[in-house]
Design a protein around this motif. Structure first.
Motif, short mmCIF file in Angstrom:
data_model
loop_
_atom_site.label_atom_id
_atom_site.label_comp_id
_atom_site.label_asym_id
_atom_site.label_seq_id
_atom_site.Cartn_x
_atom_site.Cartn_y
_atom_site.Cartn_z
N UNK A 100 7.43 33.14 30.25
CA UNK A 100 8.36 33.15 29.13
C UNK A 100 8.02 32.11 28.06
N UNK A 101 7.73 30.89 28.50
CA UNK A 101 7.50 29.83 27.51
C UNK A 101 6.27 30.11 26.66
N UNK A 161 22.68 34.88 20.61
CA UNK A 161 21.92 35.34 21.77
C UNK A 161 22.63 36.58 22.32
N UNK A 191 14.61 26.84 21.30
CA UNK A 191 15.34 25.67 20.81
C UNK A 191 14.48 24.40 20.94
N UNK A 238 17.01 27.55 34.41
CA UNK A 238 16.64 27.69 33.00
C UNK A 238 17.64 28.59 32.25
N UNK A 239 18.12 29.60 32.95
CA UNK A 239 19.13 30.47 32.35
C UNK A 239 20.39 29.66 32.03
N UNK A 271 11.09 38.58 31.66
CA UNK A 271 10.67 37.46 30.82
C UNK A 271 11.20 36.20 31.49
N UNK A 272 10.34 35.53 32.23
CA UNK A 272 10.74 34.31 32.93
C UNK A 272 9.51 33.44 33.13
N UNK A 273 9.76 32.20 33.50
CA UNK A 273 8.64 31.30 33.78
C UNK A 273 8.25 31.33 35.25
N UNK A 298 17.60 36.58 30.77
CA UNK A 298 16.26 36.34 30.22
C UNK A 298 16.33 35.85 28.79
N UNK A 300 19.83 27.33 29.11
CA UNK A 300 19.85 28.08 27.86
C UNK A 300 21.26 28.48 27.46
N UNK A 342 18.54 33.87 27.61
CA UNK A 342 18.84 32.43 27.64
C UNK A 342 17.62 31.61 28.03
N UNK A 343 16.76 32.19 28.88
CA UNK A 343 15.50 31.51 29.20
C UNK A 343 14.63 31.42 27.94
N UNK A 344 14.64 32.48 27.15
CA UNK A 344 13.91 32.47 25.87
C UNK A 344 14.53 31.46 24.90
N UNK A 345 15.85 31.50 24.79
CA UNK A 345 16.52 30.59 23.84
C UNK A 345 16.22 29.14 24.15
N UNK A 346 16.27 28.82 25.46
CA UNK A 346 16.05 27.44 25.90
C UNK A 346 14.73 26.90 25.32
#
Lengths: 331, 331
Positions: free
Chosen positions: B232-233, B293, B278, A14-15, A4-6, B269, A18, B271-275
C-alpha cells in the motif's frame, strides 16, 4: 489476495491509525485497539461499549460517536478482541453511571466480554450489563432464537440505546431499551462472493460463478440454500417472507428497514432491492419509517446484501430519529 | 454476472425508483432519467446540473441536494444521457438565473450537453455555461490537460459550486468558482479488478489474479503501467508523486484530500491509504483540510482506489466547508 495493504500483520493497526487521523473530531485511540469518542466523556452518562473482529466497517468501531457508542474493542479481522481489551474499553467509557456491553452473539466475544465485565467489577467497581444482538433469522429457528448470530440489526440497537444514554437515562433504562431494540430486529443475508481475511490470504468460502447462498452469515457461515442466482425481486420476496414469518407485521405496524451491502455490492443494487422490499411492506399496509440503504455492516469485499426489519413503537421511533454523529452516519 | 438485479434493461430505472422511494426528502424524478431536488427550486438561484452514465453512485445523481446540485440527467450504465434528457434537466433546474452544466470530460457527454445548451437557449431562453472536470492526471500529460478525463475531483467542484450558488451568486460567479475548483483538483486511480456492465454481462477489462493497474480510468480505460500488486505505501507514494508533480504543494499550502473507493475496496483499505497519504503531505508541510475517505465516485463493484488533491485558498475552503445535504454526503 487483491487487497491494498502493507502486511496482513499491520492491517488492523494501520487501519485504526488512518481512521483516527482522518476523523480526529470523532475517534481517539487511547491505547492500541481501543477506540473512544474524541470529545471525551460526559460525566454521569451511561457508557455503551461494543467490540468484535475487524473487517466490518462501519461495524463496530465506526459507530463510536455522539448519540451512539462510547467505546469499542477491536480484534483482528473476524476475531474477538481479548478480555483485557474489552476491560480497558469499559474503563475508558465509564463516566460514573456504569457501562452497557452491546454486541453480536458470537461465542468468543461472549466469553471474553463476560470476563471483562467481571474484571472491571472486581478491580474498578464498574457496574455493567450485557445485551446481545441475535437478529439473524437464518442462523437458528425461532425456538432457538438465543443461538442466533448478531448481524446488521446491531446498527439499530447502537442507535436506539445510544440516544437513550444521551438523555442521561440510568444503566437499567439504557439496558432495557437496548434489549427492546434487539428484540425488535430481524435480519437475513444473502451472499454472492466471499471475502479474504488478510492473515489467511484465501477466500472465506467458495461459491460457483453463477451461484448465490441464501441466509449466509457475514463471515461465510452456511446458509439455508445455495443455488443459481435468482432475479432481485424473487430474492427479496424470499428474504422478506422469512423475516415476516419470524416477526409478523401488518396493517398499522411501523418499521424501519435497513438494506445493507456486505461490501462489494454497490448502492445501485441496494436500491433495486429496496424498491421491491418497500412494495412488499406497502402491500401489507406496514408504514416504513426512516429507511436505511447503504453499507452499514460489511465483510470487507464480500458481495451480497442483508435486509433488517426493526419494528417500532413510539419510544423506539423517537430514539431512532434522535440526533447522532460519527464518520459513517449522521442523523 | 453476479449482480442483484431483475434484468439489465430495467437496472437503471429500478435503481432510480428505489433511490427516490428511499429518500423522498432529497430526490424527485419529474420525468424518466431526470433527478431533481425534492424540495423544488429556489427562485433566482443559479441552477447547477450534471449528467453522465449510471454505475458511479453517489456520482452523479446522488449529489443532487441542498448546497450541491439541482438536477442530473442519467444515462445507461457508463453511457451518456441524451441531449433531450439534459435539456429537460436544465429546464427543471432553471429558476430564472441561468444554469451551469458541470460534468466530467467525456466525448459523448460533451456533445450531448452542448447540444442541450443550444436547445434550451433557443427554445426556452435559458442562459447556460459549461465547466468540464478534467482531473485525472493519468489520462493525459500536463501539455494536454484539456484532454483529461473527469473523475472523483468532480465531487469538490459540485460541493464548491453548489455552495456558491446557494449564496445567490450570479451565473458568471458560480461558473468562475466552479472552474477554479476544477482547476484546483488532481486525481489518479489504481484498479485491482474490473466491474461488469449489466447489459454487456462481462467484465469491462481483464487483469491477472495478482496484478494491479496504475492510472486506470473508472471505466477501465488503460493506465500507466500494469504489474504485480505492490504494498500500500508504495502504491500511495507513486500516486502522490504523480499528483504532486502535476500540482506542486509545499510548506504553507492547504489542500483537501479525497481517498475514494471505486466500489469493492472496503474502508479498511482506504484508511490504510489515507494514513500514508497524510504522512506524505505532513512531510511536505502541507496542511490537510477536511479530508474525505469513502465511496464518493465509484464504478459499481470495481476494486481499486483513487486519490484526489484539491488545493484550497480562503474562498474554496469556505465553500467546501459550507453546509450541504444529500443522501450520501452531509456537511
Amino acid at each position: 489476495m487483491k487487497k491494498i495493504l502493507n502486511s496482513p500483520d499491520s492491517y488492523v493497526d494501520e487501519m485504526l491509525d488512518g481512521l483516527c487521523a482522518a476523523h480526529p473530531e470523532f475517534y481517539a485511540q487511547p491505547e492500541p485497539r481501543v477506540i473512544v469518542r474524541a470529545g471525551g466523556k460526559t460525566p454521569g452518562k451511561v457508557g455503551i461499549v461494543t467490540g468484535g473482529g475487524s473487517g466490518h466497517l462501519p461495524v463496530f468501531t465506526g459507530y463510536v460517536g455522539k448519540g451512539l457508542l462510547d467505546g469499542c474493542a477491536i480484534g483482528n479481522v473476524f476475531a474477538s478482541p481479548s478480555a483485557e481489551q474489552m476491560a480497558a474499553t469499559m474503563r475508558h467509557a465509564d463516566a460514573g453511571a456504569g457501562v452497557l456491553r452491546l454486541y453480536g452473539n458470537y461465542g468468543g466475544d461472549v466469553m471474553n466480554f463476560d470476563m471483562a465485565g467481571e474484571m472491571v467489577e472486581m478491580e474498578d467497581d464498574i457496574a455493567s450489563t450485557t445485551v446481545l444482538l441475535a437478529d439473524d433469522v437464518a442462523s437458528a429457528g425461532p425456538e432457538e432464537a438465543a443461538k442466533r448470530r448478531g448481524v446488521a440489526g446491531m446498527v439499530y440497537a447502537f442507535k436506539i440505546a445510544g440516544a437513550k444514554a444521551e438523555h442521561m437515562a440510568s444503566l437499567d433504562e439504557v439496558t432495557a431499551v437496548a434489549q427492546k431494540a434487539a428484540d425488535a430486529c430481524r435480519s437475513i443475508g444473502m451472499a454472492l462472493s466471499p471475502c479474504t481475511v488478510p492473515q489467511a490470504g484465501k477466500p472465506t468460502f467458495e461459491i460457483g460463478e453463477t451461484e448465490m447462498e441464501m441466509g449466509m452469515g457475514i463471515h461465510g457461515e452456511p446458509g439455508i440454500w445455495r443455488d443459481e442466482l435468482k432475479p432481485a425481486d424473487e430474492i427479496v420476496d424470499e428474504m422478506m417472507e422469512r423475516l415476516l414469518a419470524d416477526m409478523p407485521l401488518g396493517q398499522g405496524d411501523r418499521c424501519s428497514i435497513l438494506v445493507n451491502s456486505l461490501g462489494a455490492t454497490p448502492p445501485e443494487e441496494l436500491y433495486i432491492i429496496y424498491r421491491h422490499a418497500k412494495a412488499v411492506l406497502d402491500g401489507k399496509g406496514v408504514e416504513i419509517v426512516m429507511p436505511l440503504v447503504g453499507r452499514y455492516a460489511t465483510s470487507m469485499e464480500m458481495a451480497g446484501a442483508t435486509i433488517t426489519l426493526c419494528k417500532l413503537d413510539d419510544e423506539l421511533e423517537a430514539l431512532l430519529k434522535a440526533p447522532c454523529d460519527c464518520a459513517f452516519w449522521r442523523v
